[in-house]
Design a protein around this motif. Structure first.
Motif, mmCIF file in Angstrom:
data_model
loop_
_atom_site.group_PDB
_atom_site.id
_atom_site.type_symbol
_atom_site.label_atom_id
_atom_site.label_comp_id
_atom_site.label_asym_id
_atom_site.label_seq_id
_atom_site.Cartn_x
_atom_site.Cartn_y
_atom_site.Cartn_z
ATOM 1 N N ALA A 1 29.011 11.002 52.649
ATOM 2 C CA ALA A 1 29.058 10.617 51.222
ATOM 3 C C ALA A 1 28.880 9.106 51.018
ATOM 4 O O ALA A 1 29.727 8.445 50.413
ATOM 5 C CB ALA A 1 30.377 11.084 50.604
ATOM 6 N N TYR A 2 27.779 8.573 51.534
ATOM 7 C CA TYR A 2 27.425 7.175 51.270
ATOM 8 C C TYR A 2 26.364 7.196 50.179
ATOM 9 O O TYR A 2 25.444 8.027 50.223
ATOM 10 C CB TYR A 2 26.886 6.506 52.532
ATOM 11 N N PRO A 3 26.449 6.285 49.205
ATOM 12 C CA PRO A 3 25.537 6.378 48.054
ATOM 13 C C PRO A 3 24.056 6.430 48.421
ATOM 14 O O PRO A 3 23.328 7.295 47.933
ATOM 15 C CB PRO A 3 25.901 5.133 47.231
ATOM 16 N N GLN A 4 23.580 5.549 49.306
ATOM 17 C CA GLN A 4 22.145 5.586 49.679
ATOM 18 C C GLN A 4 21.775 6.944 50.253
ATOM 19 O O GLN A 4 20.727 7.515 49.954
ATOM 20 C CB GLN A 4 21.869 4.566 50.798
ATOM 21 N N THR A 5 22.648 7.440 51.126
ATOM 22 C CA THR A 5 22.391 8.715 51.813
ATOM 23 C C THR A 5 22.369 9.861 50.805
ATOM 24 O O THR A 5 21.500 10.745 50.864
ATOM 25 C CB THR A 5 23.482 8.926 52.881
ATOM 26 N N MET A 6 23.319 9.852 49.890
ATOM 27 C CA MET A 6 23.379 10.946 48.901
ATOM 28 C C MET A 6 22.167 10.905 47.970
ATOM 29 O O MET A 6 21.591 11.959 47.654
ATOM 30 C CB MET A 6 24.685 10.871 48.107
#
Ligand SMILES: O=C(O)c1cc(=O)[nH]c(=O)n1[C@@H]1O[C@H](COP(=O)(O)O)[C@@H](O)[C@H]1O
Length: 230
Positions: free
Chosen positions: A94-99
């Motif tokens: 749940a990391y913003p870039q990844t999501m």
């Protein structure tokens, strides 16, 4: 909490086993007591990704637990490739870039679950990893970011399910590992709950591995968990 017609669909059995043959033997022993299976690192790197397609072809539901986390382009293209596997769920961290990348790569029929804080972590583990927030606050923060980005569901412990539900609303899925029938060994899980308590906390699905894979009668344990969830 979503409506689920068949209570068996709430239980996801983690196929944490060393080979496709062992996984197929367990699925046969469980029979119609379970409908939803998770393939993660152990089985995935031992030929389990092809098994995912076969299980989906047999009408079983599949959760691909790849826990992706990489640069955006790699995550987006990885999710795009997994979209053809027949899986229902796929995990990313749940990391913003990844999501955001996962949402860009998501194909029809595949739901993306974001893993908030692993259920083997407590506050001391989060501090050791460099996070400045206690687990409960980090989970809530990541759940809010996931909802904002358009992720389909969250993976957290059932202890945070109520708080996560308040943050993400009724329509996003809450999927909880760290589930232990009363009296079962916690092992390396630190944030645990029984299936019944998890359900009362508002989860949609539970993930259960060793209490089933290590049982003398896995079918009976799966049936008991489904009964507790109902
Ligand atoms: O993403 C997961 O499924 C997951 C997230 C998490 O925070 N904790 C967690 O235990 N899991 C997975 O859930 C399963 C739990 O297995 P047992 O502890 O054996 O029931 C394992 O396959 C883990 O990889």
């Amino acid at each position: 909490m979503t409506e689920i017609a068949d209570p068996r669909d709430r239980l996801i059995v983690a196929l944490d086993l060393p080979s496709v043959r062992a996984a197929e033997a367990l699925i046969d022993r469980i029979g119609d007591a379970a409908t939803f299976y998770k393939i993660g690192y152990q089985l995935g790197y031992a030929g389990g990704l092809a098994l995912a397609e076969r299980l989906a072809g047999r009408g079983l539901k599949v959760f691909l637990d790849l826990k992706l986390h990489d640069i955006g382009n790699t995550v987006e293209e990885g999710v795009r490739s997994a979209s053809g596997s027949g899986a229902t769920f796929l995990t990313v961290h749940a990391y913003p870039q990844t999501m955001r990348a996962a949402v860009r790569g998501r194909g029809a029929g595949l739901k993306i679950l974001a893993v908030t804080v692993l259920t083997s972590y407590d506050d001391a583990d989060a501090a050791e990893a460099g996070y400045g927030l206690p687990v409960a606050e980090l989970v809530a923060k990541r759940a809010a970011q996931a909802a904002e980005i358009g992720i389909d569901g969250l993976v957290c412990s059932a202890a945070e399910a109520g708080a996560v539900r308040r943050v993400v609303g009724p329509d996003r899925l809450i999927v909880t590992p760290g589930i232990r029938p009363a009296g079962a060994e916690a092992g390396d899980q630190k944030r645990v709950m029984t299936p019944g308590d998890a359900r009362r906390a508002g989860i949609d699905h539970v993930v259960v591995g060793r209490p089933i894979t290590g049982a003398a009668d896995p079918r009976a344990v799966a049936r008991a968990i489904v009964a507790d969830l109902a």
